[in-house]
Write a protein that holds these residues in place. Structure first.
Motif, PDB file in Angstrom:
ATOM      1  N   PHE A 120      33.833  35.201  44.068  1.00 14.96           N
ATOM      2  CA  PHE A 120      34.756  34.890  44.859  1.00 14.96           C
ATOM      3  C   PHE A 120      34.757  36.142  45.973  1.00 14.96           C
ATOM      4  O   PHE A 120      35.644  36.051  46.933  1.00 14.96           O
ATOM      5  CB  PHE A 120      35.684  35.599  43.570  1.00 14.96           C
ATOM      6  N   GLY A 121      34.041  37.010  46.372  1.00 13.76           N
ATOM      7  CA  GLY A 121      33.953  37.953  47.166  1.00 13.76           C
ATOM      8  C   GLY A 121      32.902  37.481  48.770  1.00 13.76           C
ATOM      9  O   GLY A 121      33.175  37.230  49.582  1.00 13.76           O
ATOM     10  N   GLN A 122      31.983  37.025  48.094  1.00 14.68           N
ATOM     11  CA  GLN A 122      30.901  36.231  49.297  1.00 14.68           C
ATOM     12  C   GLN A 122      30.934  34.828  49.242  1.00 14.68           C
ATOM     13  O   GLN A 122      30.464  34.344  50.982  1.00 14.68           O
ATOM     14  CB  GLN A 122      29.576  36.932  48.855  1.00 14.68           C
ATOM     15  N   LEU A 123      31.224  33.855  48.811  1.00 20.91           N
ATOM     16  CA  LEU A 123      31.038  32.202  47.937  1.00 20.91           C
ATOM     17  C   LEU A 123      32.479  32.083  48.493  1.00 20.91           C
ATOM     18  O   LEU A 123      32.670  30.569  48.899  1.00 20.91           O
ATOM     19  CB  LEU A 123      30.819  31.627  47.031  1.00 20.91           C
ATOM     20  N   LEU A 124      33.334  32.805  48.963  1.00 19.15           N
ATOM     21  CA  LEU A 124      34.524  32.706  48.783  1.00 19.15           C
ATOM     22  C   LEU A 124      35.335  31.687  48.166  1.00 19.15           C
ATOM     23  O   LEU A 124      36.126  30.492  48.543  1.00 19.15           O
ATOM     24  CB  LEU A 124      35.311  32.391  50.169  1.00 19.15           C
ATOM     25  N   TRP A 157      40.847  36.866  39.471  1.00 17.36           N
ATOM     26  CA  TRP A 157      39.033  37.754  39.158  1.00 17.36           C
ATOM     27  C   TRP A 157      40.229  38.970  39.881  1.00 17.36           C
ATOM     28  O   TRP A 157      39.800  40.447  39.396  1.00 17.36           O
ATOM     29  CB  TRP A 157      38.972  37.408  39.782  1.00 17.36           C
ATOM     30  N   ASN A 158      40.904  39.163  41.093  1.00 19.54           N
ATOM     31  CA  ASN A 158      41.177  40.154  41.903  1.00 19.54           C
ATOM     32  C   ASN A 158      42.366  41.033  41.175  1.00 19.54           C
ATOM     33  O   ASN A 158      42.437  42.371  41.815  1.00 19.54           O
ATOM     34  CB  ASN A 158      42.010  39.286  43.014  1.00 19.54           C
ATOM     35  N   GLU A 159      43.084  40.802  40.493  1.00 26.17           N
ATOM     36  CA  GLU A 159      44.392  40.757  39.195  1.00 26.17           C
ATOM     37  C   GLU A 159      43.417  42.263  38.722  1.00 26.17           C
ATOM     38  O   GLU A 159      43.668  43.317  38.502  1.00 26.17           O
ATOM     39  CB  GLU A 159      45.006  39.935  38.617  1.00 26.17           C
TER      40      GLU A 159
END
Length: 145
Positions: free
Chosen positions: A79-83, A136-138
């Motif tokens: 979720f962070g690098q591959l977006l 995931w961010n939550e």
């Protein structure tokens, strides 16, 4: 997950050559203290939608709790690098450990696929999971106020 036979070196090498040249696949070795103990792969199935399937393996002698570390690290990367927008996973319905693993990481059961996999002798149900980037961010924000 669907392979029953022991995979030999030649088959591994052929697989690696295919993956290495496939831009839709992101294969990574998971290490703890510079020791490889696991493997994670994201296969982007829909670039425009940012959706990928994932698969993972942990060494049988991996330290207790390292599976969760593998999952956290891999999903943070997804979720962070591959977006990615969504990561999808599957577990054989009898594999309660994998089902609990997905649920503990925040995945939602999205499908119950009846007699979805035939292992050469028996049909097996498969459980489908999904995890959205926003979910995931939550979870990450809730852990770190």
């Amino acid at each position: 997950m669907y392979t029953r036979h022991e995979i030999g070196a030649e088959e591994h090498l052929a697989w690696f050559e295919r993956v290495r040249h496939d831009e839709s696949r992101h294969a990574m070795i998971f290490e703890i203290d510079h020791q490889p103990i696991g493997f994670v792969q994201f296969s982007v199935v829909d670039v425009k939608a940012g959706r990928a399937d994932w698969g993972f393996y942990l060494a049988p002698d991996a330290p207790r709790g390292s599976g969760y570390q593998l999952g956290e690290s891999a999903l943070t990367h997804a979720f962070g690098q591959l977006l990615l927008h969504k990561v999808c996973g599957e577990a054989l319905a009898f594999n309660e450990r994998s089902i609990r693993f997905h649920e503990r990481l925040g995945f939602t059961k999205e499908a119950s696929l009846r007699d979805h996999h035939f292992d050469g002798e028996t049909y097996h149900d498969v459980v489908g999971f999904g995890l959205l980037s926003a979910e995931w961010n939550e979870r990450k924000e809730a852990k770190c106020p």
